[in-house]
Motif scaffolding. Structure first.
Motif, PDB file in Angstrom:
ATOM      1  N   LEU A 251       0.844  -1.205   0.000  1.00  0.00           N
ATOM      2  CA  LEU A 251       0.000   0.000   0.000  1.00  0.00           C
ATOM      3  C   LEU A 251       0.872   1.246   0.000  1.00  0.00           C
ATOM      4  CD1 LEU A 251      -2.560  -1.014   2.758  1.00  0.00           C
ATOM      5  CD2 LEU A 251      -2.939  -1.086   0.286  1.00  0.00           C
ATOM      6  N   ARG A 252       0.330   2.276  -0.589  1.00  0.00           N
ATOM      7  CA  ARG A 252       1.021   3.569  -0.627  1.00  0.00           C
ATOM      8  C   ARG A 252       1.006   4.229   0.756  1.00  0.00           C
ATOM      9  NH1 ARG A 252      -0.749   8.857  -1.777  1.00  0.00           N
ATOM     10  NH2 ARG A 252      -2.900   8.142  -1.713  1.00  0.00           N
ATOM     11  N   PRO A 292      -2.232  -1.186  -5.410  1.00  0.00           N
ATOM     12  CA  PRO A 292      -3.383  -0.526  -6.057  1.00  0.00           C
ATOM     13  C   PRO A 292      -2.987   0.697  -6.888  1.00  0.00           C
ATOM     14  CG  PRO A 292      -3.309   0.024  -3.722  1.00  0.00           C
ATOM     15  CD  PRO A 292      -2.229  -0.989  -3.959  1.00  0.00           C
ATOM     16  N   GLY A 293      -1.764   1.209  -6.681  1.00  0.00           N
ATOM     17  CA  GLY A 293      -1.359   2.438  -7.357  1.00  0.00           C
ATOM     18  C   GLY A 293      -2.120   3.627  -6.781  1.00  0.00           C
ATOM     19  N   PRO A 294      -1.614   4.816  -6.882  1.00  0.00           N
ATOM     20  CA  PRO A 294      -0.316   5.120  -7.472  1.00  0.00           C
ATOM     21  C   PRO A 294       0.832   4.693  -6.550  1.00  0.00           C
ATOM     22  CG  PRO A 294      -1.344   7.111  -6.591  1.00  0.00           C
ATOM     23  CD  PRO A 294      -2.339   6.019  -6.423  1.00  0.00           C
ATOM     24  N   MET A 295       1.935   4.231  -7.153  1.00  0.00           N
ATOM     25  CA  MET A 295       3.057   3.721  -6.355  1.00  0.00           C
ATOM     26  C   MET A 295       4.038   4.822  -6.013  1.00  0.00           C
ATOM     27  SD  MET A 295       4.427   0.256  -8.109  1.00  0.00           S
ATOM     28  CE  MET A 295       4.108   0.659  -9.812  1.00  0.00           C
ATOM     29  N   ASN A 296       4.606   4.725  -4.823  1.00  0.00           N
ATOM     30  CA  ASN A 296       5.768   5.552  -4.481  1.00  0.00           C
ATOM     31  C   ASN A 296       6.969   4.632  -4.586  1.00  0.00           C
ATOM     32  OD1 ASN A 296       4.493   8.033  -3.656  1.00  0.00           O
ATOM     33  ND2 ASN A 296       3.807   6.952  -1.821  1.00  0.00           N
ATOM     34  N   ILE A 314       0.777  -5.833 -11.142  1.00  0.00           N
ATOM     35  CA  ILE A 314       0.279  -4.459 -10.988  1.00  0.00           C
ATOM     36  C   ILE A 314      -0.418  -3.947 -12.261  1.00  0.00           C
ATOM     37  CG2 ILE A 314       0.976  -2.068 -10.465  1.00  0.00           C
ATOM     38  CD1 ILE A 314       3.165  -3.339  -8.610  1.00  0.00           C
ATOM     39  N   GLN A 315       0.135  -4.243 -13.415  1.00  0.00           N
ATOM     40  CA  GLN A 315      -0.525  -3.787 -14.651  1.00  0.00           C
ATOM     41  C   GLN A 315      -1.818  -4.557 -14.899  1.00  0.00           C
ATOM     42  OE1 GLN A 315       0.184  -1.032 -16.113  1.00  0.00           O
ATOM     43  NE2 GLN A 315       1.869  -0.877 -14.651  1.00  0.00           N
ATOM     44  N   GLU A 316      -1.783  -5.839 -14.536  1.00  0.00           N
ATOM     45  CA  GLU A 316      -2.984  -6.664 -14.698  1.00  0.00           C
ATOM     46  C   GLU A 316      -4.127  -6.138 -13.815  1.00  0.00           C
ATOM     47  OE1 GLU A 316      -1.572 -10.643 -14.605  1.00  0.00           O
ATOM     48  OE2 GLU A 316      -3.559 -11.346 -13.997  1.00  0.00           O
ATOM     49  N   GLN A 317      -3.775  -5.625 -12.642  1.00  0.00           N
ATOM     50  CA  GLN A 317      -4.802  -5.051 -11.763  1.00  0.00           C
ATOM     51  C   GLN A 317      -5.533  -3.906 -12.475  1.00  0.00           C
ATOM     52  OE1 GLN A 317      -1.743  -4.912  -8.366  1.00  0.00           O
ATOM     53  NE2 GLN A 317      -3.657  -4.624  -7.295  1.00  0.00           N
ATOM     54  N   VAL A 318      -4.771  -3.115 -13.210  1.00  0.00           N
ATOM     55  CA  VAL A 318      -5.392  -1.983 -13.923  1.00  0.00           C
ATOM     56  C   VAL A 318      -6.374  -2.525 -14.971  1.00  0.00           C
ATOM     57  CG1 VAL A 318      -4.950   0.038 -15.365  1.00  0.00           C
ATOM     58  CG2 VAL A 318      -3.333  -0.557 -13.540  1.00  0.00           C
TER      59      VAL A 318
END
Ligand code: MLT
Length: 345
Positions: A251-252, A292-296, A314-318
């Motif tokens: 998590l961010r 979940p993005g946005p990532m730090n 991460i891209q697949e989540q989008v």
């Protein structure tokens, strides 16, 4: 309210089904009979599986050359965002447009909002325009529910304060189910700023409801008090929290929600809680990395780990996000139409 539950929902076969397998458009969807989607808390496993099965169909549709299916033609969707968002708003916009809705985006700067009164004024004004669906994000927990009580259209919570972000949890669940073939029995470690995260809350509700074992891993300052009551295991060290887990969900650090000091420094946070290959080495060799993005990058996750095409989803989540939102729009508008025709008859 009908209680029939389709036997296909009980199936453990999670191979993608075509979106056209949806029930008759004139009926309230008995497997998901709700008017709004305000949170995951309170949904049962059959309701969650129903949305995930429907989403699977939309994933396949979105991979075709023609991604559009005009089942929402003539309907109006308003995306009302009181907080900044790029990815969630875009995802809802795309979902609505692929289903043929007229989609309108309204961003309301938080600074210009007089709490409470303005929210309700806005709700009443928008209601007079007869939107069929309102997708709402607001900085205060409970605000979306309040708004849902003042409008006639179906409301989807796109994130309210620290409370819930249901479509994020659904898209995470879809990603996990497609990659691992199941959710039940998996060990999921949710790591980082749990205290300020609506994503963590929605995921905890969903994953525990679906029979996963959920661990939260964070320093004591970034954990809500009595979080164990939600049925999770609490860990303060990544070595124990990630041990043998199947999914690592990072998590961010939500610094915009922090008042005061929660951490010695960002550098120290990365050292103790940032996901790198060393910390990941105690997880299962096939453990999936999610965010979940946005990532730090370099704060809660090392950039090479985030970009690892073999481990990171991460891209697949989008991608799953658009399909899940199409499924939610589909089911809630079917319920709305059925309620409207019931009211007329
Ligand atoms: C949210 O809106 O909560 C995001 O999807 C996650 C984040 O902001 O870190």
């Amino acid at each position: 309210m009908a209680t029939f539950i389709s036997s296909t929902l009980m199936s453990t076969d999670h191979t993608p089904k075509p979106a056209s397998a949806a029930p008759h458009a004139g009926d309230v969807v008995s497997a998901f009979p709700h008017k709004h989607l305000l949170g995951i808390e309170g949904l049962n496993p059959l309701e969650i599986n129903y949305l995930l099965d429907l989403s699977d169909g939309y994933v396949e549709q979105n991979r075709q050359a023609n991604k559009n299916k005009a089942i929402l033609a003539g309907l109006t969707q308003i995306n009302l965002f009181f907080e900044n968002s790029t990815r969630t708003r875009t995802s809802f916009e795309l979902a609505g447009k692929r289903l043929g809705a007229d989609v309108i985006n309204m961003s309301v700067a938080t600074s210009s909002v007089r709490k409470g009164e303005t929210l309700l004024d806005t709700a009443i004004t928008l209601n007079a325009m007869h939107p069929d669906i309102l997708v709402v994000r607001h900085g205060q927990s409970g605000a979306v529910k309040l708004l849902s009580e003042k409008v006639d259209g179906a409301v989807i919570n796109a994130g309210d304060g620290w409370h819930e972000h249901p479509t994020q949890a659904l898209l995470d669940a879809l990603t996990i189910r497609r990659r691992k073939g199941r959710i039940e029995g998996l060990t999921v470690a949710i790591c980082g700023d749990i205290l300020h995260s609506r994503v963590a809350r929605s995921n905890i509700h969903l994953l525990t409801t679906m029979g996963a074992r959920v661990r939260v891993v964070a320093p004591p300052t970034l954990l809500p008090t009595a979080i164990e009551r939600l049925g999770v295991e609490v860990h303060h060290r990544m070595e124990t929290g990630l041990s043998d887990c199947d999914i690592v969900m990072m998590l961010r650090l939500q610094r915009e929600r922090m008042e005061g000091s929660y951490l010695p420094s960002v550098r120290e946070f990365f050292h103790l809680y940032g996901l790198d290959y060393d910390k990941l080495s105690v997880a299962r060799p096939d453990a999936l990395i999610m965010h979940p993005g946005p990532m730090n990058r370099g704060v809660e996750i090392d950039t090479v780990v985030a970009d690892d095409i073999h481990r990171s989803a991460i891209q697949e989540q989008v991608e799953m996000g658009v399909a899940v939102r199409m499924a939610c729009l589909d089911v809630l508008t079917r319920n709305r139409r059925a309620h409207a025709s019931e009211a007329l008859s």
